[in-house]
Design an enzyme around this catalytic site. Structure first.
Site, PDB file in Angstrom:
ATOM      1  CG  ASP A 245     -16.914   0.795  16.270  1.00  0.00           C
ATOM      2  OD1 ASP A 245     -15.402   0.772  17.045  1.00  0.00           O
ATOM      3  OD2 ASP A 245     -17.668   0.126  16.723  1.00  0.00           O
TER       4      ASP A 245
ATOM      5  CD  GLU B 280     -19.739   0.188  24.884  1.00  0.00           C
ATOM      6  OE1 GLU B 280     -20.654   0.335  25.490  1.00  0.00           O
ATOM      7  OE2 GLU B 280     -18.935  -0.274  23.936  1.00  0.00           O
TER       8      GLU B 280
END
Ligand code: GLC
Length: 419
Positions: A162, A389
Site C-alpha cells: 500500500d 503483521e
C-alpha cells in the site's frame, strides 16, 4: 510449551469466521483478497476442506465483469475506514471496488498438488477454474488496453504494498482537493508513525471517490485514472497464476482455458524484460502515464522472481537481496536508499508473505541457497518476535497488527519446507 506450528494453527482458528478469515482482529475485520488465497495454504496443513472454502468465499463475491474485489465486507464494523458506505459499489455483499494481487491461480495449484483428498481437490478446482480464468481475462482486457502483456494497477492498495516508495512519484499526479472530510481508523489501531501520512491518505481517497463517480464501471477506470503503474511484483503474481492455472486446466481437460492462460503467461514473461534495470540489479515499476521507469528499487522488483524470469535475472535478484545487508530479509526497500524507513509500512519492513513468494521463485530458478536463507531468516524472525503483521529488518521488532493470519499461514508453509 507449544511449538511454532501449534501457535500458527491457534491464530488461524482464532481469526476464522467460518467461511473466511480476517487478517487480524481490530485493524482488519473483513476478508482481504490475497490474504485469503495465501491463508488457504496454511489452513490446508490441518483442514483441506476449510482451505478450499476460504478461496470459494472470495470467488462467491466476484463481480459479473470478472474482477475479484480487494475487500469483502461480510459484516459491518465501524472500526475500519474506508468502509462499505464510502466504496458504495452496490454489490449484494458489500465489497471495495478495486482488486489485489491475483495469487489465487498459484494457490489453487499448490493446494491441488498437495491434496491428500484428490477427489475433493478435483471437484473444488473444477468449479473454481473458470472463475479464476475470468479474473485473469478481465485483467488483460481492462488493465492492458494496448496489449503490452503487462497490466497496470490504478490504486496503490491494489498492489498490496500500500504505502511503498514506488507510488510517491506517480502519486504526485493525483489531486487531493475536493474529497469528502473523513476520519481515519488505521491510526487508532496502529502507531501513526508506522502508517501512511495524511497527504497520502487524501490521495488514496481521491482515487476512490473518482472511481465511484464513474459508477465503478471497470471498463472505464484504467483510462480515467491519473495513477496507472505497471508493478513487476503484481505482474509476476499474475503471470505465475496464469501459468499454474494453465497446468491445472490441462490436467482437467480444459484445453481452451489452458491455451489462453499459457499465452498470457508467455507474453507477460517476455514483456517483463522491459522493466529490468541493470544498474539496480532488479525490476522496477513503470509509470504508464509517463512511460518511464520509477527510480525506486522496492521489493516489488524482487518479487518478480515469483514468475519464470530468466535464470540470470533470478541470480542477480539473489545478489541484490544479499546487498541489502539487513539482519532480517527481505526488506521492502533497500536501506541504502535515503527514503528507506525501517518501521513505516512497506517502506522498509519485512513481510513473510513476500518472503515466501520470493523464496519459492528463487528455488524454482535454481537459487537454492538464496531461497534457504530467506526461509531461515523468516523463521528466526518469528522465533524472536512472534506473529506480527510486519517487522523492522534491522532489529526484528514486531510492527503493525499482532497475531496475524497470513504470517501464521506462512509459518506453516516455511516449517513444512524445512522438513
Ligand atoms: C494491508 C496490506 C495489504 C493487506 C491488508 C490486510 O492493507 O498492505 O497488502 O492485504 O493489509 O492484511
Amino acid at each position: 510449551m507449544s511449538t511454532l506450528a501449534d501457535t500458527a494453527i491457534e491464530i488461524l482458528r482464532e481469526n476464522d469466521r467460518g467461511t473466511y478469515t480476517v487478517p487480524t482482529k481490530g485493524l482488519y475485520p473483513f476478508q482481504w483478497n490475497w490474504d485469503s488465497c495465501l491463508t488457504a495454504l496454511g489452513q490446508h496443513h490441518f483442514d483441506e476442506d476449510r482451505a478450499w472454502r476460504e478461496i470459494e468465499t472470495l470467488f462467491d463475491n466476484q463481480w459479473p465483469c470478472g474482477m475479484v474485489p480487494h475487500i469483502v465486507f461480510h459484516q459491518m464494523d465501524d472500526g475500519y475506514f474506508p468502509g462499505p458506505q464510502v466504496w458504495a459499489t452496490g454489490r449484494p455483499v458489500p465489497t471495495s471496488g478495486i482488486t489485489q494481487p491475483p495469487v489465487a491461480g498459484f494457490s489453487l495449484k499448490r493446494l491441488f498438488d498437495r491434496a491428500k483428498d484428490t477427489a475433493l481437490a478435483e471437484a473444488r478446482v473444477k468449479a473454481l477454474l473458470p472463475k479464476v480464468a475470468k479474473w485473469h481475462r478481465w485483467f488483460y482486457e481492462t488493465r492492458d488496453p494496448r496489449g503490452e502483456g503487462l497490466v497496470a494497477i490504478i490504486h496503490p492498495w491494489e498492489a498490496g504494498r500500500d504505502n511503498s516508495i514506488d507510488w510517491d512519484e506517480p502519486f504526485e499526479r493525483v489531486p487531493t482537493e475536493g474529497i469528502t472530510p473523513y476520519v481515519r481508523r488505521d491510526t487508532q489501531h496502529a502507531n501513526p508513525a508506522h502508517r501512511p501520512t495524511m497527504e497520502q491518505y487524501d490521495r488514496y481517497l481521491w482515487l476512490v471517490e473518482h472511481f465511484r463517480g464513474l459508477g465503478w464501471d471497470t471498463s472505464k477506470l484504467h483510462d480515467a485514472s491519473p495513477f496507472q503503474v505497471v508493478d513487476p511484483g503484481f505482474n509476476a503474481i499474475l503471470i505465475r497464476s496464469c501459468a499454474d492455472l494453465a497446468d491445472l486446466a490441462d490436467h482437467l481437460g480444459e484445453a481452451e482455458l489452458a491455451r489462453e492462460n499459457r499465452q498470457f503467461a508467455e507474453k507477460g514473461i517476455a514483456a517483463m524484460e522491459t522493466l529490468w534495470s541493470e544498474p539496480h540489479g532488479q525490476y522496477l515499476c513503470r509509470d504508464r502515464t509517463r512511460g518511464t521507469l520509477v527510480d525506486s528499487a522496492s521489493v516489488g522488483g524482487l518479487l518478480a522472481a515469483f514468475c519464470a524470469i530468466p535464470t540470470d535475472r533470478a541470480a542477480a535478484i539473489a545478489r541484490t537481496i544479499d546487498n541489502h545487508g539487513t539482519r532480517f530479509r527481505v526488506a521492502s526497500h533497500p536501506p541504502q536508499d535515503s527514503r528507506f524507513d525501517a518501521k513505516r509500512y512497506w517502506r522498509g519492513p519485512v513481510w513473510l508473505v513476500i518472503n515466501y513468494m520470493i523464496a519459492d521463485g528463487l528455488r524454482r530458478a535454481g537459487e537454492v541457497d538464496a531461497a534457504a536463507k530467506i526461509t531461515a531468516s523468516s523463521l528466526d524472525l518469528i522465533r524472536e518476535s512472534g506473529f506480527a503483521e510486519y517487522y523492522d529488518p534491522m532489529t526484528g521488532e514486531p510492527l503493525g497488527g499482532g497475531r496475524f493470519t497470513w504470517t501464521a499461514a506462512m509459518v506453516l508453509e516455511f516449517l513444512s519446507m524445512e522438513q
